[in-house]
Motif scaffolding. Sequence first.
Motif, PDB file in Angstrom:
ATOM      1  N   GLN A 253      11.689   1.453  -3.254  1.00  0.00           N
ATOM      2  CA  GLN A 253      12.628   2.087  -4.180  1.00  0.00           C
ATOM      3  C   GLN A 253      13.355   3.297  -3.593  1.00  0.00           C
ATOM      4  O   GLN A 253      14.322   3.775  -4.190  1.00  0.00           O
ATOM      5  N   SER A 254      12.880   3.801  -2.447  1.00  0.00           N
ATOM      6  CA  SER A 254      13.522   4.937  -1.762  1.00  0.00           C
ATOM      7  C   SER A 254      13.599   6.192  -2.625  1.00  0.00           C
ATOM      8  O   SER A 254      14.560   6.964  -2.531  1.00  0.00           O
ATOM      9  N   LYS A 255      12.595   6.430  -3.453  1.00  0.00           N
ATOM     10  CA  LYS A 255      12.554   7.660  -4.246  1.00  0.00           C
ATOM     11  C   LYS A 255      11.959   8.775  -3.392  1.00  0.00           C
ATOM     12  O   LYS A 255      10.801   8.689  -2.973  1.00  0.00           O
ATOM     13  N   PRO A 256      12.718   9.838  -3.135  1.00  0.00           N
ATOM     14  CA  PRO A 256      12.231  10.902  -2.239  1.00  0.00           C
ATOM     15  C   PRO A 256      10.913  11.514  -2.691  1.00  0.00           C
ATOM     16  O   PRO A 256      10.083  11.885  -1.845  1.00  0.00           O
ATOM     17  N   ASN A 257      10.705  11.628  -3.991  1.00  0.00           N
ATOM     18  CA  ASN A 257       9.474  12.259  -4.476  1.00  0.00           C
ATOM     19  C   ASN A 257       8.228  11.489  -4.038  1.00  0.00           C
ATOM     20  O   ASN A 257       7.184  12.088  -3.778  1.00  0.00           O
ATOM     21  N   ASP A 258       8.330  10.152  -4.000  1.00  0.00           N
ATOM     22  CA  ASP A 258       7.182   9.348  -3.560  1.00  0.00           C
ATOM     23  C   ASP A 258       6.823   9.669  -2.115  1.00  0.00           C
ATOM     24  O   ASP A 258       5.637   9.823  -1.769  1.00  0.00           O
ATOM     25  N   LEU A 259       7.828   9.754  -1.253  1.00  0.00           N
ATOM     26  CA  LEU A 259       7.561  10.033   0.162  1.00  0.00           C
ATOM     27  C   LEU A 259       7.008  11.437   0.343  1.00  0.00           C
ATOM     28  O   LEU A 259       6.054  11.649   1.100  1.00  0.00           O
ATOM     29  N   ASP A 260       7.601  12.406  -0.362  1.00  0.00           N
ATOM     30  CA  ASP A 260       7.115  13.783  -0.237  1.00  0.00           C
ATOM     31  C   ASP A 260       5.676  13.912  -0.717  1.00  0.00           C
ATOM     32  O   ASP A 260       4.859  14.608  -0.095  1.00  0.00           O
ATOM     33  N   GLU A 261       5.353  13.234  -1.828  1.00  0.00           N
ATOM     34  CA  GLU A 261       3.974  13.296  -2.329  1.00  0.00           C
ATOM     35  C   GLU A 261       3.023  12.605  -1.362  1.00  0.00           C
ATOM     36  O   GLU A 261       1.904  13.096  -1.118  1.00  0.00           O
ATOM     37  N   ALA A 262       3.460  11.471  -0.817  1.00  0.00           N
ATOM     38  CA  ALA A 262       2.608  10.764   0.150  1.00  0.00           C
ATOM     39  C   ALA A 262       2.300  11.660   1.341  1.00  0.00           C
ATOM     40  O   ALA A 262       1.147  11.733   1.802  1.00  0.00           O
ATOM     41  N   ILE A 263       3.300  12.354   1.851  1.00  0.00           N
ATOM     42  CA  ILE A 263       3.093  13.254   2.995  1.00  0.00           C
ATOM     43  C   ILE A 263       2.136  14.377   2.626  1.00  0.00           C
ATOM     44  O   ILE A 263       1.231  14.733   3.406  1.00  0.00           O
ATOM     45  N   SER A 264       2.284  14.932   1.432  1.00  0.00           N
ATOM     46  CA  SER A 264       1.375  16.011   0.999  1.00  0.00           C
ATOM     47  C   SER A 264      -0.065  15.507   0.913  1.00  0.00           C
ATOM     48  O   SER A 264      -1.014  16.208   1.307  1.00  0.00           O
ATOM     49  N   LEU A 265      -0.231  14.291   0.412  1.00  0.00           N
ATOM     50  CA  LEU A 265      -1.573  13.718   0.297  1.00  0.00           C
ATOM     51  C   LEU A 265      -2.165  13.417   1.672  1.00  0.00           C
ATOM     52  O   LEU A 265      -3.354  13.644   1.919  1.00  0.00           O
ATOM     53  N   TYR A 266      -1.325  12.890   2.574  1.00  0.00           N
ATOM     54  CA  TYR A 266      -1.789  12.646   3.938  1.00  0.00           C
ATOM     55  C   TYR A 266      -2.186  13.962   4.614  1.00  0.00           C
ATOM     56  O   TYR A 266      -3.159  14.013   5.383  1.00  0.00           O
ATOM     57  N   GLU A 267      -1.425  15.023   4.345  1.00  0.00           N
ATOM     58  CA  GLU A 267      -1.761  16.345   4.896  1.00  0.00           C
ATOM     59  C   GLU A 267      -3.129  16.799   4.412  1.00  0.00           C
ATOM     60  O   GLU A 267      -3.957  17.290   5.187  1.00  0.00           O
ATOM     61  N   GLU A 268      -3.366  16.614   3.099  1.00  0.00           N
ATOM     62  CA  GLU A 268      -4.644  17.040   2.531  1.00  0.00           C
ATOM     63  C   GLU A 268      -5.795  16.217   3.099  1.00  0.00           C
ATOM     64  O   GLU A 268      -6.870  16.751   3.409  1.00  0.00           O
ATOM     65  N   ALA A 269      -5.571  14.905   3.240  1.00  0.00           N
ATOM     66  CA  ALA A 269      -6.616  14.043   3.808  1.00  0.00           C
ATOM     67  C   ALA A 269      -6.927  14.456   5.245  1.00  0.00           C
ATOM     68  O   ALA A 269      -8.098  14.491   5.666  1.00  0.00           O
ATOM     69  N   LEU A 270      -5.886  14.778   6.021  1.00  0.00           N
ATOM     70  CA  LEU A 270      -6.090  15.204   7.409  1.00  0.00           C
ATOM     71  C   LEU A 270      -6.882  16.506   7.471  1.00  0.00           C
ATOM     72  O   LEU A 270      -7.748  16.679   8.327  1.00  0.00           O
ATOM     73  N   ARG A 271      -6.593  17.413   6.550  1.00  0.00           N
ATOM     74  CA  ARG A 271      -7.329  18.683   6.518  1.00  0.00           C
ATOM     75  C   ARG A 271      -8.822  18.439   6.300  1.00  0.00           C
ATOM     76  O   ARG A 271      -9.671  19.194   6.815  1.00  0.00           O
ATOM     77  N   LEU A 272      -9.147  17.400   5.543  1.00  0.00           N
ATOM     78  CA  LEU A 272     -10.551  17.075   5.256  1.00  0.00           C
ATOM     79  C   LEU A 272     -11.198  16.249   6.365  1.00  0.00           C
ATOM     80  O   LEU A 272     -12.371  15.889   6.255  1.00  0.00           O
ATOM     81  N   ARG A 273     -10.405  15.936   7.395  1.00  0.00           N
ATOM     82  CA  ARG A 273     -10.927  15.165   8.530  1.00  0.00           C
ATOM     83  C   ARG A 273     -10.693  15.963   9.809  1.00  0.00           C
ATOM     84  O   ARG A 273      -9.819  15.627  10.616  1.00  0.00           O
ATOM     85  N   PRO A 274     -11.490  17.002  10.013  1.00  0.00           N
ATOM     86  CA  PRO A 274     -11.285  17.874  11.179  1.00  0.00           C
ATOM     87  C   PRO A 274     -11.649  17.160  12.478  1.00  0.00           C
ATOM     88  O   PRO A 274     -12.113  16.016  12.476  1.00  0.00           O
ATOM     89  N   VAL A 275     -11.449  17.861  13.571  1.00  0.00           N
ATOM     90  CA  VAL A 275     -11.803  17.309  14.889  1.00  0.00           C
ATOM     91  C   VAL A 275     -13.265  16.862  14.870  1.00  0.00           C
ATOM     92  O   VAL A 275     -14.150  17.615  14.458  1.00  0.00           O
ATOM     93  N   GLY A 276     -13.500  15.638  15.298  1.00  0.00           N
ATOM     94  CA  GLY A 276     -14.843  15.071  15.293  1.00  0.00           C
ATOM     95  C   GLY A 276     -15.078  14.097  14.157  1.00  0.00           C
ATOM     96  O   GLY A 276     -16.032  13.321  14.197  1.00  0.00           O
ATOM     97  N   HIS A 277     -14.202  14.108  13.145  1.00  0.00           N
ATOM     98  CA  HIS A 277     -14.352  13.177  12.023  1.00  0.00           C
ATOM     99  C   HIS A 277     -14.005  11.766  12.492  1.00  0.00           C
ATOM    100  O   HIS A 277     -13.049  11.556  13.236  1.00  0.00           O
ATOM    101  N   GLU A 278     -14.778  10.779  12.030  1.00  0.00           N
ATOM    102  CA  GLU A 278     -14.609   9.411  12.534  1.00  0.00           C
ATOM    103  C   GLU A 278     -13.257   8.801  12.177  1.00  0.00           C
ATOM    104  O   GLU A 278     -12.784   7.879  12.847  1.00  0.00           O
ATOM    105  N   PHE A 279     -12.616   9.291  11.116  1.00  0.00           N
ATOM    106  CA  PHE A 279     -11.341   8.707  10.702  1.00  0.00           C
ATOM    107  C   PHE A 279     -10.154   9.645  10.951  1.00  0.00           C
ATOM    108  O   PHE A 279      -9.078   9.446  10.396  1.00  0.00           O
ATOM    109  N   ARG A 280     -10.347  10.666  11.783  1.00  0.00           N
ATOM    110  CA  ARG A 280      -9.241  11.601  12.039  1.00  0.00           C
ATOM    111  C   ARG A 280      -8.051  10.878  12.674  1.00  0.00           C
ATOM    112  O   ARG A 280      -6.895  11.176  12.343  1.00  0.00           O
ATOM    113  N   ASP A 281      -8.303   9.949  13.578  1.00  0.00           N
ATOM    114  CA  ASP A 281      -7.206   9.239  14.231  1.00  0.00           C
ATOM    115  C   ASP A 281      -6.346   8.498  13.209  1.00  0.00           C
ATOM    116  O   ASP A 281      -5.115   8.470  13.324  1.00  0.00           O
TER     117      ASP A 281
END
Length: 413
Positions: A253-281
Motif C-alpha cells: 500500500q506504500s503508506k509511509p507510516n507503516d514503514l516508519d513504524e516498522a523501522i522503529s520496531l526493528y530498532e527496538e528489537a535490535l536494541r534488545l539483541r546486543p553484541v553476542g545475541h544469537e539473533f543479532r545478525d
Amino acid sequence: MVHCLTLLDCDIARDTDAGHAQFAEYVTSENVFHLNAAVEHFQLVLDQCPVIHPDHAAALTNIAYARLRGYIRNDLQDIDTTTSLFREALALRPQPHADHPLSLYNLTNTLAWRHSKKGTASDIREAAQLYHELLPLCLEGTYLRSVAAGENGVDYVIDECNNLPKDASDEGICLRRVVLELCPLGHQLRPRALDSLSWALVLRFRQCGNIDDLDEGIQFRREAVSLCPEGHADHDTYLNNLAFSLNVRFDHQSKPNDLDEAISLYEEALRLRPVGHEFRDTSLDNLGSALVIRFKARDNVDDITRAISLHREALTLCPPGHPYRDATLNNLALALKIRNDKLDVSEDLNEAIDWYRESLQLKRLDDPERYITLYGLSAVLCSRFTQTRENGDVEEAVQLCQEALASLPSLHP
C-alpha cells in the motif's frame, strides 16, 4: 418392579471386576502379565456385549483404557486399535450423554499420545478440535477439568499445534483460530498462538492478495507485543514479527507510516539483541533492508549509509559456513548497488559484484531463489558497463539473465 440379573449379566460383572483387579495389579507392579490378563478379561466382556447392549460403550472404554496405559508404558505397541475403540465408545455417547465429555477426553488423550510417539500431524490437529468441543463441557473444579486443562492436556496440544509448519490453507487457518480460542486472555501460550495465526494470514495474503488477511495478522501481532512487554523473553521476537508484517503492508500500500513504524520496531528489537545475541545478525539485516526501502522512497542519504553499515556488521556475524551468509551477502550487495544508482558511488559497484559472486557460489543449482542472485549480479554488471563500456560485463550480464530465466518455473509471475 425388581429386575433379576441374568447369567450373562453375572458373567459380564465377574469378568469386568476381574479385569479391573488385574489392571490395578499392572498399574502398581508394572508386570505385563497383569496387563495382558486385564485385556483378556475386558475382551471377554466386550464379546458378550453387542452394540445394542447398554454396557457396550463401557466395555469399549475399559479395554481401550487398559491398552492405552500399556502403550504409554511401552508394553503395548498397537495404538491404532485403541484409538478405534475410543472412537466407537464416543459415537455411542453423543451429547448430552452424561459420559460424553469423558469419552471426548479419552479419544483426545489417545490422539495426543499417538502424536507424541509417532509425530502424526493429523492427530494433533484433531486433538485441538476435540479439546475445543470438550473444554466448555468440563465444569470448573471437576477432576476432568483439571486433567483436560492442565499442562499435559490442552496445553500440550496447543504447544504442538504452534510447532506445526506454516499452513495458509483455509483448513490450516481454521485450525489456528481454534488453537487461539483454546488460549483465552491470560493464558501463557496465547502470544505464540496469536503469532502462529498471524504467520498463516500473512502467508495467505502473499498467495491471494486479500488485504483483510494482512490487516488481521497485524492486529494479532500488536496484541502479542502488548502481552509480552519489555522484559519478557519473547518481546524482541514479537517486535520483529510485527515490523515484518508492517513492512509487507508497506510493500502493498506504500503508506509511509507503516514503514516508519516498522523501522522503529526493528530498532527496538535490535536494541534488545546486543553484541553476542544469537539473533543479532537477523535484526541487523532486517533493519538494514527496511532503511534501504525508505532510502529508495525518500532519498535520505543517512538511511542508505546506515543500512550499509548494518549489513556489514551482519556479515561479520555470518562467517563462511553460516546458514544465512548468502542472504546477508545479497542484502549488502543490493544496498551498495542502490547507493551507486542514486549517488553514483562507483566503488560500490565492484564491491557489490564481489559479494554477489560469493553469494552465487553458495547457492545450490536447485535453490528456488538462485534466480534472485543471478539477476542481482546481472543488474550490477550492467550498471558497471554503463560506466566502463567493458563488453565482458554486458556479455556476462546477458548470460546470467538467461540462466536466471531458465531457472524459473514456467508459471512463475
